[in-house]
Design a protein around this motif. Structure first.
Motif, PDB file in Angstrom:
ATOM      1  N   ASP A 144       0.910  -1.064   0.085  1.00  0.00           N
ATOM      2  CA  ASP A 144      -0.006  -0.068  -0.122  1.00  0.00           C
ATOM      3  C   ASP A 144       1.015   1.039  -0.012  1.00  0.00           C
ATOM      4  OD1 ASP A 144      -2.068   1.892   0.319  1.00  0.00           O
ATOM      5  OD2 ASP A 144      -2.475   1.309   2.465  1.00  0.00           O
ATOM      6  N   GLY A 145       0.676   1.886  -0.995  1.00  0.00           N
ATOM      7  CA  GLY A 145       1.763   3.321  -1.227  1.00  0.00           C
ATOM      8  C   GLY A 145       1.188   4.511  -1.966  1.00  0.00           C
ATOM      9  N   ASP A 146       2.306   5.147  -2.147  1.00  0.00           N
ATOM     10  CA  ASP A 146       1.986   6.519  -2.954  1.00  0.00           C
ATOM     11  C   ASP A 146       3.237   6.980  -3.446  1.00  0.00           C
ATOM     12  OD1 ASP A 146       2.691   8.525  -1.278  1.00  0.00           O
ATOM     13  OD2 ASP A 146       0.574   8.222  -0.267  1.00  0.00           O
ATOM     14  N   ALA A 147       3.248   7.805  -4.629  1.00  0.00           N
ATOM     15  CA  ALA A 147       4.123   8.556  -5.009  1.00  0.00           C
ATOM     16  C   ALA A 147       3.463   9.928  -5.445  1.00  0.00           C
ATOM     17  CB  ALA A 147       4.853   7.875  -5.993  1.00  0.00           C
ATOM     18  N   LYS A 148       4.190  10.945  -5.582  1.00  0.00           N
ATOM     19  CA  LYS A 148       4.005  12.246  -6.040  1.00  0.00           C
ATOM     20  C   LYS A 148       4.883  12.224  -7.210  1.00  0.00           C
ATOM     21  CE  LYS A 148       3.223  14.497  -1.578  1.00  0.00           C
ATOM     22  NZ  LYS A 148       3.585  15.321  -0.608  1.00  0.00           N
ATOM     23  N   ILE A 149       4.010  12.643  -8.302  1.00  0.00           N
ATOM     24  CA  ILE A 149       4.756  13.107  -9.818  1.00  0.00           C
ATOM     25  C   ILE A 149       4.208  14.242 -10.399  1.00  0.00           C
ATOM     26  CG2 ILE A 149       5.084  10.574 -10.172  1.00  0.00           C
ATOM     27  CD1 ILE A 149       2.848  10.324 -11.938  1.00  0.00           C
ATOM     28  N   SER A 150       4.979  14.801 -11.385  1.00  0.00           N
ATOM     29  CA  SER A 150       4.625  16.160 -11.773  1.00  0.00           C
ATOM     30  C   SER A 150       4.461  16.100 -13.237  1.00  0.00           C
ATOM     31  CB  SER A 150       5.480  17.199 -11.634  1.00  0.00           C
ATOM     32  OG  SER A 150       5.777  17.249  -9.932  1.00  0.00           O
ATOM     33  N   HIS A 151       3.660  16.852 -13.760  1.00  0.00           N
ATOM     34  CA  HIS A 151       3.223  17.090 -15.252  1.00  0.00           C
ATOM     35  C   HIS A 151       4.349  17.350 -15.987  1.00  0.00           C
ATOM     36  CE1 HIS A 151      -1.310  17.062 -14.163  1.00  0.00           C
ATOM     37  NE2 HIS A 151      -1.192  16.655 -15.512  1.00  0.00           N
ATOM     38  N   HIS A 152       5.040  18.486 -15.400  1.00  0.00           N
ATOM     39  CA  HIS A 152       6.175  19.090 -15.990  1.00  0.00           C
ATOM     40  C   HIS A 152       7.456  18.067 -16.209  1.00  0.00           C
ATOM     41  CE1 HIS A 152       7.591  20.177 -12.031  1.00  0.00           C
ATOM     42  NE2 HIS A 152       8.812  19.992 -12.434  1.00  0.00           N
ATOM     43  N   ASP A 153       7.416  17.396 -15.067  1.00  0.00           N
ATOM     44  CA  ASP A 153       8.649  16.176 -15.246  1.00  0.00           C
ATOM     45  C   ASP A 153       8.748  15.522 -16.749  1.00  0.00           C
ATOM     46  OD1 ASP A 153       9.816  16.715 -12.788  1.00  0.00           O
ATOM     47  OD2 ASP A 153       8.812  15.316 -11.922  1.00  0.00           O
ATOM     48  N   TYR A 154       7.592  15.078 -17.142  1.00  0.00           N
ATOM     49  CA  TYR A 154       7.311  14.423 -18.508  1.00  0.00           C
ATOM     50  C   TYR A 154       6.790  15.252 -19.661  1.00  0.00           C
ATOM     51  CZ  TYR A 154       7.620  11.028 -15.049  1.00  0.00           C
ATOM     52  OH  TYR A 154       8.337  10.045 -13.971  1.00  0.00           O
ATOM     53  N   GLY A 155       7.041  16.574 -19.730  1.00  0.00           N
ATOM     54  CA  GLY A 155       6.908  17.561 -20.719  1.00  0.00           C
ATOM     55  C   GLY A 155       5.513  17.698 -20.902  1.00  0.00           C
ATOM     56  N   LEU A 156       4.590  17.737 -19.779  1.00  0.00           N
ATOM     57  CA  LEU A 156       3.247  17.785 -19.974  1.00  0.00           C
ATOM     58  C   LEU A 156       2.773  18.969 -19.428  1.00  0.00           C
ATOM     59  CD1 LEU A 156       2.192  14.122 -19.116  1.00  0.00           C
ATOM     60  CD2 LEU A 156       2.458  14.832 -21.388  1.00  0.00           C
ATOM     61  N   LYS A 157       1.786  19.746 -20.195  1.00  0.00           N
ATOM     62  CA  LYS A 157       1.189  20.818 -19.838  1.00  0.00           C
ATOM     63  C   LYS A 157      -0.017  20.454 -18.752  1.00  0.00           C
ATOM     64  CE  LYS A 157      -0.087  25.557 -20.796  1.00  0.00           C
ATOM     65  NZ  LYS A 157      -0.537  26.403 -21.935  1.00  0.00           N
ATOM     66  N   PRO A 158      -0.262  21.109 -17.835  1.00  0.00           N
ATOM     67  CA  PRO A 158      -1.571  20.810 -17.018  1.00  0.00           C
ATOM     68  C   PRO A 158      -2.707  21.390 -17.689  1.00  0.00           C
ATOM     69  CG  PRO A 158       0.214  21.233 -15.443  1.00  0.00           C
ATOM     70  CD  PRO A 158       0.664  21.546 -16.695  1.00  0.00           C
ATOM     71  N   PHE A 159      -3.768  20.637 -17.912  1.00  0.00           N
ATOM     72  CA  PHE A 159      -4.978  21.219 -18.244  1.00  0.00           C
ATOM     73  C   PHE A 159      -5.392  22.459 -17.650  1.00  0.00           C
ATOM     74  CE2 PHE A 159      -9.920  21.366 -18.721  1.00  0.00           C
ATOM     75  CZ  PHE A 159      -9.826  21.120 -19.963  1.00  0.00           C
ATOM     76  N   SER A 160      -5.721  23.298 -18.674  1.00  0.00           N
ATOM     77  CA  SER A 160      -6.403  24.542 -18.166  1.00  0.00           C
ATOM     78  C   SER A 160      -7.420  25.237 -19.161  1.00  0.00           C
ATOM     79  CB  SER A 160      -5.157  25.803 -18.097  1.00  0.00           C
ATOM     80  OG  SER A 160      -5.707  26.759 -17.662  1.00  0.00           O
ATOM     81  N   ARG A 161      -8.623  25.808 -18.691  1.00  0.00           N
ATOM     82  CA  ARG A 161      -9.702  26.263 -19.547  1.00  0.00           C
ATOM     83  C   ARG A 161      -9.991  27.773 -19.190  1.00  0.00           C
ATOM     84  NH1 ARG A 161     -14.132  22.133 -20.893  1.00  0.00           N
ATOM     85  NH2 ARG A 161     -14.662  23.840 -22.523  1.00  0.00           N
ATOM     86  N   PHE A 162     -10.707  28.380 -20.039  1.00  0.00           N
ATOM     87  CA  PHE A 162     -10.975  29.757 -19.705  1.00  0.00           C
ATOM     88  C   PHE A 162     -10.126  30.491 -19.018  1.00  0.00           C
ATOM     89  CE2 PHE A 162     -14.662  26.704 -19.251  1.00  0.00           C
ATOM     90  CZ  PHE A 162     -15.172  26.757 -20.254  1.00  0.00           C
ATOM     91  N   GLY A 163      -8.679  30.620 -19.270  1.00  0.00           N
ATOM     92  CA  GLY A 163      -7.806  31.355 -18.912  1.00  0.00           C
ATOM     93  C   GLY A 163      -7.402  31.157 -17.549  1.00  0.00           C
ATOM     94  N   GLY A 164      -7.476  29.988 -17.320  1.00  0.00           N
ATOM     95  CA  GLY A 164      -6.803  29.534 -15.764  1.00  0.00           C
ATOM     96  C   GLY A 164      -7.997  29.393 -14.525  1.00  0.00           C
ATOM     97  N   ILE A 165      -9.414  29.826 -15.215  1.00  0.00           N
ATOM     98  CA  ILE A 165     -10.501  29.652 -14.173  1.00  0.00           C
ATOM     99  C   ILE A 165     -10.688  28.393 -13.898  1.00  0.00           C
ATOM    100  CG2 ILE A 165     -12.955  30.128 -13.841  1.00  0.00           C
ATOM    101  CD1 ILE A 165     -12.587  32.319 -15.816  1.00  0.00           C
ATOM    102  N   ILE A 166     -10.377  27.297 -14.727  1.00  0.00           N
ATOM    103  CA  ILE A 166     -10.330  25.976 -14.373  1.00  0.00           C
ATOM    104  C   ILE A 166      -9.204  25.464 -14.725  1.00  0.00           C
ATOM    105  CG2 ILE A 166     -11.416  23.687 -14.989  1.00  0.00           C
ATOM    106  CD1 ILE A 166     -14.246  25.128 -15.669  1.00  0.00           C
ATOM    107  N   ASP A 167      -8.448  24.766 -13.856  1.00  0.00           N
ATOM    108  CA  ASP A 167      -7.309  24.637 -13.983  1.00  0.00           C
ATOM    109  C   ASP A 167      -6.748  23.385 -13.333  1.00  0.00           C
ATOM    110  OD1 ASP A 167      -4.550  25.202 -15.143  1.00  0.00           O
ATOM    111  OD2 ASP A 167      -4.388  27.108 -14.000  1.00  0.00           O
ATOM    112  N   THR A 168      -5.844  22.666 -13.604  1.00  0.00           N
ATOM    113  CA  THR A 168      -5.082  21.452 -12.736  1.00  0.00           C
ATOM    114  C   THR A 168      -3.685  21.734 -12.193  1.00  0.00           C
ATOM    115  OG1 THR A 168      -6.080  20.153 -14.617  1.00  0.00           O
ATOM    116  CG2 THR A 168      -4.329  19.005 -13.469  1.00  0.00           C
TER     117      THR A 168
END
Length: 184
Positions: A144-168
């Motif tokens: 049982d476990g977990d790990a923190k990972i980041s979008h940017h580590d893999y060249g991914l841009k977090p999802f964003s809509r409406f100028g950042g009003i809805i963001d990831t």
């Protein structure tokens, strides 16, 4: 008593979960997408006397991802899954995610930190898994476990809509509860 490496196999079982949690910000702050992987396999070469000598290899079929968010409409779940599979993971080009351990550190009894490389979209980056390992009889290990990972580590841009009003958020959480079964 000689030190012994015992090989265990990890595969999906009804009680197992392998989930990527993607956290929202902006108007959706406090919400998260829970993306489940249903097909994976792995192997642990486990030395109970010297856990630091143990090794883990794990592969996930990226296209086995499902979205089970109950806070969005079914048609939105389909859009979320399509974006995750095609835009983020590019499953047709990169069908597998993988993890290979490099180092295991005992934190306390049954608590371990596993350092290794997580490969996403063909990019391998170091990641640290925190895990609790509990023997279940003589033939199984509960992990049982977990790990923190980041979008940017893999060249991914977090999802964003409406100028950042809805963001990831950039940081995601990989959660797992799996069983390793001793190979006879």
């Amino acid at each position: 008593m000689p030190e012994e490496i015992v090989r265990y196999s990890i595969r999906p079982l009804p009680e197992s979960t392998l989930t990527l949690e993607v956290f929202k910000t902006g108007l959706m702050a406090g919400k998260k997408h829970s993306l489940f992987f249903e097909q994976y396999d792995g192997q642990i070469d486990y030395n109970a006397q010297r856990v630091e000598d143990s090794r883990i290899r794990f592969t996930v079929q990226a296209a086995s991802m499902t979205c089970r968010d109950n806070w969005v409409k079914p048609e939105d779940r389909k859009k979320i899954l399509d974006a995750a599979l095609n835009d983020m993971l590019a499953v047709n080009q990169y069908p597998q995610l993988s993890f290979v351990s490099r180092r295991i550190i005992t934190k306390s009894k049954g608590q371990f930190e596993t350092q290794g490389d997580l490969t996403v979209r063909g990019i391998a980056k170091p990641v640290t898994l925190q895990a609790a390992v509990k023997p279940v009889g003589d033939l199984r290990l509960e992990i049982d476990g977990d790990a923190k990972i980041s979008h940017h580590d893999y060249g991914l841009k977090p999802f964003s809509r409406f100028g950042g009003i809805i963001d990831t958020k950039d940081e995601m959480l990989l959660r797992f509860l799996v069983w390793a079964e001793k190979i006879a």
